[in-house]
Design a protein around this motif. Sequence first.
Motif, PDB file in Angstrom:
ATOM      1  N   ASP A   1     -10.626 -12.448 -16.057  1.00 16.08           N
ATOM      2  CA  ASP A   1     -10.915 -11.063 -15.707  1.00 16.08           C
ATOM      3  C   ASP A   1     -10.881 -10.922 -14.184  1.00 16.08           C
ATOM      4  O   ASP A   1     -11.525 -11.702 -13.470  1.00 16.08           O
ATOM      5  N   PRO A   2     -10.138  -9.940 -13.656  1.00 18.02           N
ATOM      6  CA  PRO A   2     -10.073  -9.792 -12.191  1.00 18.02           C
ATOM      7  C   PRO A   2     -11.441  -9.607 -11.552  1.00 18.02           C
ATOM      8  O   PRO A   2     -11.646  -9.971 -10.396  1.00 18.02           O
ATOM      9  N   GLY A   3     -12.391  -9.041 -12.304  1.00 21.92           N
ATOM     10  CA  GLY A   3     -13.719  -8.855 -11.749  1.00 21.92           C
ATOM     11  C   GLY A   3     -14.586 -10.095 -11.778  1.00 21.92           C
ATOM     12  O   GLY A   3     -15.664 -10.118 -11.166  1.00 21.92           O
ATOM     13  N   LEU A   4     -14.135 -11.145 -12.488  1.00 25.02           N
ATOM     14  CA  LEU A   4     -14.957 -12.344 -12.605  1.00 25.02           C
ATOM     15  C   LEU A   4     -15.149 -13.017 -11.252  1.00 25.02           C
ATOM     16  O   LEU A   4     -16.249 -13.461 -10.920  1.00 25.02           O
ATOM     17  N   ARG A   5     -14.097 -13.092 -10.461  1.00 25.21           N
ATOM     18  CA  ARG A   5     -14.199 -13.742  -9.147  1.00 25.21           C
ATOM     19  C   ARG A   5     -15.231 -13.029  -8.277  1.00 25.21           C
ATOM     20  O   ARG A   5     -16.075 -13.662  -7.632  1.00 25.21           O
ATOM     21  N   ALA A   6     -15.191 -11.681  -8.290  1.00 24.99           N
ATOM     22  CA  ALA A   6     -16.136 -10.925  -7.472  1.00 24.99           C
ATOM     23  C   ALA A   6     -17.564 -11.131  -7.964  1.00 24.99           C
ATOM     24  O   ALA A   6     -18.494 -11.256  -7.151  1.00 24.99           O
ATOM     25  N   ARG A   7     -17.759 -11.182  -9.297  1.00 32.00           N
ATOM     26  CA  ARG A   7     -19.116 -11.367  -9.829  1.00 32.00           C
ATOM     27  C   ARG A   7     -19.657 -12.752  -9.507  1.00 32.00           C
ATOM     28  O   ARG A   7     -20.836 -12.916  -9.183  1.00 32.00           O
ATOM     29  N   VAL A   8     -18.791 -13.777  -9.622  1.00 32.44           N
ATOM     30  CA  VAL A   8     -19.240 -15.130  -9.307  1.00 32.44           C
ATOM     31  C   VAL A   8     -19.601 -15.244  -7.830  1.00 32.44           C
ATOM     32  O   VAL A   8     -20.646 -15.809  -7.465  1.00 32.44           O
ATOM     33  N   LEU A   9     -18.739 -14.693  -6.959  1.00 33.52           N
ATOM     34  CA  LEU A   9     -19.040 -14.741  -5.530  1.00 33.52           C
ATOM     35  C   LEU A   9     -20.327 -13.987  -5.207  1.00 33.52           C
ATOM     36  O   LEU A   9     -21.156 -14.441  -4.408  1.00 33.52           O
TER      37      LEU A   9
ATOM     38  N   PRO B   1     -20.131 -13.342   6.572  1.00 28.68           N
ATOM     39  CA  PRO B   1     -19.678 -12.645   5.361  1.00 28.68           C
ATOM     40  C   PRO B   1     -18.365 -11.901   5.588  1.00 28.68           C
ATOM     41  O   PRO B   1     -18.022 -11.511   6.705  1.00 28.68           O
ATOM     42  N   VAL B   2     -17.628 -11.707   4.481  1.00 28.76           N
ATOM     43  CA  VAL B   2     -16.404 -10.903   4.507  1.00 28.76           C
ATOM     44  C   VAL B   2     -16.805  -9.438   4.421  1.00 28.76           C
ATOM     45  O   VAL B   2     -17.592  -9.055   3.547  1.00 28.76           O
ATOM     46  N   PRO B   3     -16.328  -8.589   5.314  1.00 30.92           N
ATOM     47  CA  PRO B   3     -16.683  -7.158   5.231  1.00 30.92           C
ATOM     48  C   PRO B   3     -16.277  -6.574   3.882  1.00 30.92           C
ATOM     49  O   PRO B   3     -15.278  -6.985   3.269  1.00 30.92           O
ATOM     50  N   GLY B   4     -17.041  -5.611   3.417  1.00 35.59           N
ATOM     51  CA  GLY B   4     -16.743  -5.002   2.123  1.00 35.59           C
ATOM     52  C   GLY B   4     -15.367  -4.381   2.057  1.00 35.59           C
ATOM     53  O   GLY B   4     -14.695  -4.441   1.021  1.00 35.59           O
ATOM     54  N   TRP B   5     -14.898  -3.793   3.182  1.00 37.80           N
ATOM     55  CA  TRP B   5     -13.580  -3.153   3.164  1.00 37.80           C
ATOM     56  C   TRP B   5     -12.439  -4.175   3.190  1.00 37.80           C
ATOM     57  O   TRP B   5     -11.279  -3.812   2.937  1.00 37.80           O
ATOM     58  N   ALA B   6     -12.732  -5.464   3.474  1.00 37.95           N
ATOM     59  CA  ALA B   6     -11.703  -6.508   3.433  1.00 37.95           C
ATOM     60  C   ALA B   6     -11.729  -7.285   2.117  1.00 37.95           C
ATOM     61  O   ALA B   6     -10.806  -8.052   1.849  1.00 37.95           O
ATOM     62  N   ALA B   7     -12.781  -7.080   1.310  1.00 41.63           N
ATOM     63  CA  ALA B   7     -12.902  -7.839   0.052  1.00 41.63           C
ATOM     64  C   ALA B   7     -11.753  -7.561  -0.924  1.00 41.63           C
ATOM     65  O   ALA B   7     -11.255  -8.493  -1.569  1.00 41.63           O
ATOM     66  N   PRO B   8     -11.278  -6.305  -1.095  1.00 42.13           N
ATOM     67  CA  PRO B   8     -10.146  -6.097  -2.010  1.00 42.13           C
ATOM     68  C   PRO B   8      -8.890  -6.861  -1.589  1.00 42.13           C
ATOM     69  O   PRO B   8      -8.192  -7.420  -2.438  1.00 42.13           O
ATOM     70  N   TYR B   9      -8.607  -6.891  -0.281  1.00 44.61           N
ATOM     71  CA  TYR B   9      -7.440  -7.655   0.189  1.00 44.61           C
ATOM     72  C   TYR B   9      -7.629  -9.143  -0.089  1.00 44.61           C
ATOM     73  O   TYR B   9      -6.693  -9.825  -0.536  1.00 44.61           O
TER      74      TYR B   9
ATOM     75  N   GLN C   1      -3.256  -8.107 -14.707  1.00 51.61           N
ATOM     76  CA  GLN C   1      -4.310  -7.123 -14.898  1.00 51.61           C
ATOM     77  C   GLN C   1      -4.552  -6.311 -13.623  1.00 51.61           C
ATOM     78  O   GLN C   1      -4.282  -6.774 -12.516  1.00 51.61           O
ATOM     79  N   PRO C   2      -5.108  -5.091 -13.765  1.00 51.25           N
ATOM     80  CA  PRO C   2      -5.465  -4.290 -12.584  1.00 51.25           C
ATOM     81  C   PRO C   2      -6.598  -4.947 -11.801  1.00 51.25           C
ATOM     82  O   PRO C   2      -7.248  -5.878 -12.277  1.00 51.25           O
ATOM     83  N   PRO C   3      -6.868  -4.464 -10.604  1.00 52.54           N
ATOM     84  CA  PRO C   3      -7.957  -5.029  -9.800  1.00 52.54           C
ATOM     85  C   PRO C   3      -9.320  -4.773 -10.430  1.00 52.54           C
ATOM     86  O   PRO C   3      -9.463  -4.021 -11.405  1.00 52.54           O
ATOM     87  N   ALA C   4     -10.342  -5.382  -9.845  1.00 51.19           N
ATOM     88  CA  ALA C   4     -11.709  -5.112 -10.261  1.00 51.19           C
ATOM     89  C   ALA C   4     -12.005  -3.626 -10.062  1.00 51.19           C
ATOM     90  O   ALA C   4     -11.507  -3.007  -9.119  1.00 51.19           O
ATOM     91  N   PRO C   5     -12.811  -3.011 -10.939  1.00 47.58           N
ATOM     92  CA  PRO C   5     -13.031  -1.559 -10.861  1.00 47.58           C
ATOM     93  C   PRO C   5     -13.510  -1.076  -9.499  1.00 47.58           C
ATOM     94  O   PRO C   5     -13.031  -0.053  -8.998  1.00 47.58           O
ATOM     95  N   ARG C   6     -14.444  -1.790  -8.847  1.00 42.24           N
ATOM     96  CA  ARG C   6     -14.944  -1.300  -7.565  1.00 42.24           C
ATOM     97  C   ARG C   6     -13.881  -1.405  -6.475  1.00 42.24           C
ATOM     98  O   ARG C   6     -13.864  -0.595  -5.540  1.00 42.24           O
ATOM     99  N   HIS C   7     -12.980  -2.371  -6.592  1.00 41.48           N
ATOM    100  CA  HIS C   7     -11.882  -2.462  -5.626  1.00 41.48           C
ATOM    101  C   HIS C   7     -10.866  -1.354  -5.870  1.00 41.48           C
ATOM    102  O   HIS C   7     -10.345  -0.755  -4.926  1.00 41.48           O
ATOM    103  N   MET C   8     -10.581  -1.076  -7.160  1.00 38.95           N
ATOM    104  CA  MET C   8      -9.649   0.017  -7.466  1.00 38.95           C
ATOM    105  C   MET C   8     -10.222   1.348  -6.994  1.00 38.95           C
ATOM    106  O   MET C   8      -9.478   2.227  -6.508  1.00 38.95           O
ATOM    107  N   ASN C   9     -11.527   1.529  -7.113  1.00 39.66           N
ATOM    108  CA  ASN C   9     -12.140   2.769  -6.658  1.00 39.66           C
ATOM    109  C   ASN C   9     -11.929   2.970  -5.158  1.00 39.66           C
ATOM    110  O   ASN C   9     -11.649   4.084  -4.699  1.00 39.66           O
TER     111      ASN C   9
END
Length: 473
Positions: free
Chosen positions: A160-168, A180-188, A348-356
């Motif tokens: 699941d594309p969101g799994l990596r974000a949840r684990v991190l 930390p990685v800035p929130g606006w750089a996390a999708p990239y 698969q598409p990106p994690a929902p919060r990144h797509m938003n």
Amino acid sequence: MSGAGRFEASDGPEGDEGHGGGVGREGSPRRGPEGHGASGARRGEGHPGGGSAGDGTGHTPPGADTPGPDMPPRIPTPRASVEDDGLALPDLAGLAPVPLDLPHDVLKSLLGAWALAACSAAETEAVEDHLGSCGGCADEARRLREAVGLLHQHESLDLDPGLRARVLESCLERRPPRIPVPGWAAPYDAETARLDALLQDFGDAEWHAPVRLRWFAADTARNRRTTVAGVIAHLLSVDGLIAVALGLEDPLAEVTGKAEQHAAGPAGRTEAYWRTSRFPPTRSVRGPWREQSHSLVRTTSFTGGHAGGLAVSYGDFDLPLHDAMLDRAFECWVHAEDIAEAVDYPYQPPAPRHMNRMIDLAARMLPSVLADRRRRGLAAPGRGRHLGLAGEPGRSLRLEIEGSGGGEWLIPLDSPAARGSADFEVAHVALDGSEFCQLAAGHVSPSEAAAGQAGDREAIRDVLFAVASLSRM
């Protein structure tokens, strides 16, 4: 059977009296140690009158039981098969299966085969009847079925594309990162990691698989044919715009030299890379692209997020760094799907919060795109009655994005300086999140987008075409 009806083989010659109890041929009497007939009386007991078919004395004349030259041998012939006797075969279709009565240990040992659907019909029925009355076996059967489900995935085997974000996120809650990685750089960061994982097992055939890049320009669908390696070279070239803004090395300088190092815009940089590269891009381009993506994430992290407002030039327009990183994350995902389609692999598409975040960037860019299209005569002129000072409400379109990562945005129609307002809402458009992203990527024509529409048709058309014009090579 008695000795008279039995055929026995002898290891010695016929009539050899040196082998006690031996028989030379069918019907010959056994001889005891003294050479007398040992079975004559028993044979006689089997016939009425107490004798055998001889002289009535209990002794069989020589040759009486031996077939004559004109008589057939007494070896029984094979019986005819039931299929060859001309009779109708019994109908077994209506017969109910005989239920099995198996002990608990046997039924428990069948649970693995039952989970794999490898039991016979009778065994399956017996196991399922047992599961209704045995809680321990029912729990074990459920666990085995879940394990089999993991072994027989019908959908993509990717995580699941969101799994990596949840684990991190879980890890960072327990031990916050020093940098930390800035929130606006996390999708990239997430999208480049996913694409890199897709590429790691590619062979030469996959790297040279044909890919068709698609986008929308001047309300016309455009395309350009390249390869998987060419797509990665394209991402490397355009990501170099951010590298230059951050003071990092420009990847285009190593390939093109000084002559075309300052090629403007994403398309110009890509064409320069493809044109001046010594060889057509191959799998070797993955290393520089991967290293550059890591450098961009590291550098933005070391700035502490304070460089988010740094301007990144795209040639004919600028974006702040935090929006440019979202833009590059979106394009990385879009081209990863192009690559996956070329090699027939699900993505698969990106994690929902990144797509938003990506959809929000597109929605914020629409007022400026509408104004630019209006200046070029590609959109209807603004309605003067609602024009006003910057920040004041104006005619608006409600953009509703459905699905995970969606939301609602009020898009000002007449001026990029105006503020969207529900009081001045003249139209409403609803799209699925993936459909909106495909439209913004230029993969779907505005006239073919599956959009729910209500209100001013002219405003709706202008907005849909403006979304499509956000795309580029």
